[in-house]
Design an enzyme around this catalytic site. Structure first.
Site, mmCIF file in Angstrom:
data_model
loop_
_atom_site.group_PDB
_atom_site.id
_atom_site.type_symbol
_atom_site.label_atom_id
_atom_site.label_comp_id
_atom_site.label_asym_id
_atom_site.label_seq_id
_atom_site.Cartn_x
_atom_site.Cartn_y
_atom_site.Cartn_z
ATOM 1 N N ALA A 1 -7.020 -2.120 3.656
ATOM 2 C CA ALA A 1 -8.307 -1.883 4.285
ATOM 3 C C ALA A 1 -8.321 -0.434 4.780
ATOM 4 O O ALA A 1 -7.262 0.165 4.991
ATOM 5 C CB ALA A 1 -8.509 -2.855 5.438
ATOM 6 N N GLU B 1 -3.630 -8.561 -0.565
ATOM 7 C CA GLU B 1 -4.367 -9.807 -0.298
ATOM 8 C C GLU B 1 -5.489 -10.020 -1.321
ATOM 9 O O GLU B 1 -5.739 -11.143 -1.747
ATOM 10 C CB GLU B 1 -4.928 -9.773 1.131
ATOM 11 C CG GLU B 1 -3.806 -9.879 2.164
ATOM 12 C CD GLU B 1 -4.293 -9.686 3.585
ATOM 13 O OE1 GLU B 1 -4.815 -8.593 3.887
ATOM 14 O OE2 GLU B 1 -4.159 -10.615 4.385
HETATM 15 N N1 DAK Z 1 -6.971 3.613 4.665
HETATM 16 C C1 DAK Z 1 -7.526 4.825 4.714
HETATM 17 N N2 DAK Z 1 -7.015 5.909 4.108
HETATM 18 C C2 DAK Z 1 -5.890 5.740 3.399
HETATM 19 C C3 DAK Z 1 -5.232 4.489 3.297
HETATM 20 C C4 DAK Z 1 -5.825 3.382 3.973
HETATM 21 N N3 DAK Z 1 -5.327 2.135 3.904
HETATM 22 N N4 DAK Z 1 -4.130 4.651 2.545
HETATM 23 C C5 DAK Z 1 -4.102 5.943 2.178
HETATM 24 N N5 DAK Z 1 -5.152 6.604 2.692
HETATM 25 C C6 DAK Z 1 -5.489 8.021 2.539
HETATM 26 C C7 DAK Z 1 -4.545 8.907 3.327
HETATM 27 O O1 DAK Z 1 -4.968 8.985 4.671
HETATM 28 C C8 DAK Z 1 -4.686 10.216 2.580
HETATM 29 O O2 DAK Z 1 -5.901 10.832 2.990
HETATM 30 P P1 DAK Z 1 -5.975 12.442 3.221
HETATM 31 O O3 DAK Z 1 -4.907 12.760 4.191
HETATM 32 O O4 DAK Z 1 -5.711 13.024 1.849
HETATM 33 O O5 DAK Z 1 -7.373 12.681 3.714
HETATM 34 C C9 DAK Z 1 -4.860 9.783 1.142
HETATM 35 O O6 DAK Z 1 -5.279 8.408 1.177
HETATM 36 C C10 DAK Z 1 -3.572 9.845 0.335
HETATM 37 O O7 DAK Z 1 -2.588 9.119 1.052
HETATM 38 P P2 DAK Z 1 -1.168 9.749 1.475
HETATM 39 O O8 DAK Z 1 -1.267 11.223 1.627
HETATM 40 O O9 DAK Z 1 -0.666 8.959 2.628
HETATM 41 O O10 DAK Z 1 -0.329 9.423 0.153
HETATM 42 P P3 DAK Z 1 1.254 9.194 0.041
HETATM 43 O O11 DAK Z 1 1.550 9.187 -1.413
HETATM 44 O O12 DAK Z 1 2.000 10.162 0.909
HETATM 45 O O13 DAK Z 1 1.513 7.732 0.643
HETATM 46 C C11 DAK Z 1 1.011 5.385 0.930
HETATM 47 C C12 DAK Z 1 0.969 6.621 -0.020
HETATM 48 C C13 DAK Z 1 0.267 4.228 0.263
HETATM 49 C C14 DAK Z 1 2.485 4.972 1.138
HETATM 50 C C15 DAK Z 1 0.375 5.777 2.290
HETATM 51 O O14 DAK Z 1 -0.917 6.341 2.029
HETATM 52 C C16 DAK Z 1 0.187 4.616 3.214
HETATM 53 O O15 DAK Z 1 1.130 4.137 3.864
HETATM 54 N N6 DAK Z 1 -1.082 4.152 3.339
HETATM 55 C C17 DAK Z 1 -1.425 3.098 4.257
HETATM 56 C C18 DAK Z 1 -0.979 1.769 3.710
HETATM 57 C C19 DAK Z 1 -1.252 0.647 4.693
HETATM 58 O O16 DAK Z 1 -0.773 0.667 5.834
HETATM 59 N N7 DAK Z 1 -2.047 -0.276 4.225
HETATM 60 C C20 DAK Z 1 -2.434 -1.417 5.062
HETATM 61 C C21 DAK Z 1 -3.732 -1.060 5.685
HETATM 62 S S1 DAK Z 1 -4.143 -2.269 6.894
HETATM 63 C C22 DAK Z 1 -8.770 -7.645 8.708
HETATM 64 C C23 DAK Z 1 -8.056 -8.271 7.763
HETATM 65 C C24 DAK Z 1 -7.236 -7.531 6.941
HETATM 66 C C25 DAK Z 1 -7.124 -6.203 7.118
HETATM 67 C C26 DAK Z 1 -7.885 -5.571 8.040
HETATM 68 C C27 DAK Z 1 -8.733 -6.297 8.836
HETATM 69 N N8 DAK Z 1 -9.582 -8.404 9.605
HETATM 70 C C28 DAK Z 1 -9.154 -9.775 9.795
HETATM 71 C C29 DAK Z 1 -10.548 -7.788 10.429
HETATM 72 C C30 DAK Z 1 -6.234 -5.466 6.320
HETATM 73 C C31 DAK Z 1 -5.598 -4.418 6.868
HETATM 74 C C32 DAK Z 1 -4.924 -3.469 6.012
HETATM 75 O O17 DAK Z 1 -4.965 -3.506 4.825
#
Ligand code: DAK
Length: 260
Positions: free
Chosen positions: A66, A114
């Site tokens: 997300a 998911e």
């Molecule tokens: N959201 C927003 N931006 C994201 C993102 C994300 N999930 N993942 C990556 N980006 C963005 C980065 O901020 C970066 O943006 P800029 O800095 O260029 O502006 C760009 O994409 C490239 O990412 P990185 O520079 O970080 O790239 P790397 O190769 O260094 O790293 C990575 C890749 C996938 C390991 C890293 O980007 C990362 O850790 N990303 C986050 C992954 C993560 O934590 N995903 C889980 C998100 S939480 C809900 C139910 C479910 C959910 C939410 C609510 N409710 C019940 C309300 C679900 C939650 C999630 O999914």
């Protein structure tokens, strides 16, 4: 219809649906989830679509979760609405009357994994990385991850992934039973399309009924599940496709399924 954050292409009965926000690794914001609902309605209704493939645009990511930037300042009320939107969208995928195959071409993290788990099955690229890192952000998997993942791979293995937030590579995801098959990146889409073409040759109503039968019985006991199967199965005999499929076998020709 045209989409801002999605690409939809239909060819040979197969809809290729790509999440298209590569600059943020295809993170799911509200707008994308709403578009996804539209696109799912579109492919459900289109008679020229028999199978759907869900993938991410670009070489790096399926969906990196997300959209964290959009979520960060949400109030509990907004989070509730977002959660309901996510659940509804994933429910539409799971219950679509057509098979949906996830082609995981890179990161499938958090909401990204998911959404793949809501698909009927997953093929992945050797480069894919899968995980549910939500606890590293102070939340936990909320788009069905605490429900679908344990049912798929068992409670202990799911808890390990959820509590640590660690990513696994495609091979490990295959060993865990998350991913059905793993391919080199350049072959992934063609292999998924091959499987989709094989499915598309079969009776569409039968495939749809089979999906409904598996889903309906999945969380029930065997006896209740069998009762559902019996009823759905008998309904096949109300279809043109059943008469055509069996008739074609007996006449030693290829069936011409009409999807009715
Ligand atoms: N959201 C927003 N931006 C994201 C993102 C994300 N999930 N993942 C990556 N980006 C963005 C980065 O901020 C970066 O943006 P800029 O800095 O260029 O502006 C760009 O994409 C490239 O990412 P990185 O520079 O970080 O790239 P790397 O190769 O260094 O790293 C990575 C890749 C996938 C390991 C890293 O980007 C990362 O850790 N990303 C986050 C992954 C993560 O934590 N995903 C889980 C998100 S939480 C809900 C139910 C479910 C959910 C939410 C609510 N409710 C019940 C309300 C679900 C939650 C999630 O999914």
């Amino acid at each position: 219809m045209g989409y801002k954050n999605l690409i939809l292409e239909v060819e040979e009965g197969i809809a290729l649906l790509k999440i298209n926000r590569p600059k943020v690794l295809n993170a799911l914001n509200r707008e994308t989830l709403l578009e996804l609902q539209q696109a799912l309605k579109e492919v459900e209704e289109r008679e020229d679509v028999r199978v759907v493939i869900l993938t991410g645009e670009g070489e790096k990511s399926f969906v990196a979760g997300a959209d964290i930037a959009e979520m960060k300042d949400m109030t509990p009320t907004q989070a509730l609405a977002f959660s309901q939107l996510g659940h509804a969208t994933l429910g539409m995928i799971e219950n679509l009357g057509k098979p949906v195959i996830a082609a995981v071409n890179g990161y499938a993290l958090g909401g990204g994994l998911e959404i793949a788990l809501a698909c009927d099955f997953i093929y992945a690229s050797q480069q894919a990385k899968l995980g549910v890192p939500e606890v590293t952000l102070g939340i936990f998997p909320g788009f069905g991850g605490t429900q679908r993942l344990p049912r798929l791979i068992g409670k202990g293995r799911a808890k390990e992934l959820i509590f640590t937030g660690e990513m696994v590579d495609a091979q490990m995801a295959h060993e865990l039973g998350i991913v059905n098959k793993v391919f080199p990146p350049e072959r992934l889409l063609e292999e998924v399309k091959n499987t989709a073409r094989r499915i598309a040759q079969n009776g569409p109503v039968a495939v749809s009924m089979a999906k409904g039968s598996v889903n309906a019985g999945y969380n029930l006991g065997t006896e209740e599940g069998e009762a559902i199967e019996i009823t759905i199965w008998a309904n096949c005999f109300a279809t043109h496709d059943q008469k055509e499929g069996m008739g074609a076998f007996l006449e030693k020709r290829r069936p011409q399924f009409r999807g009715e």
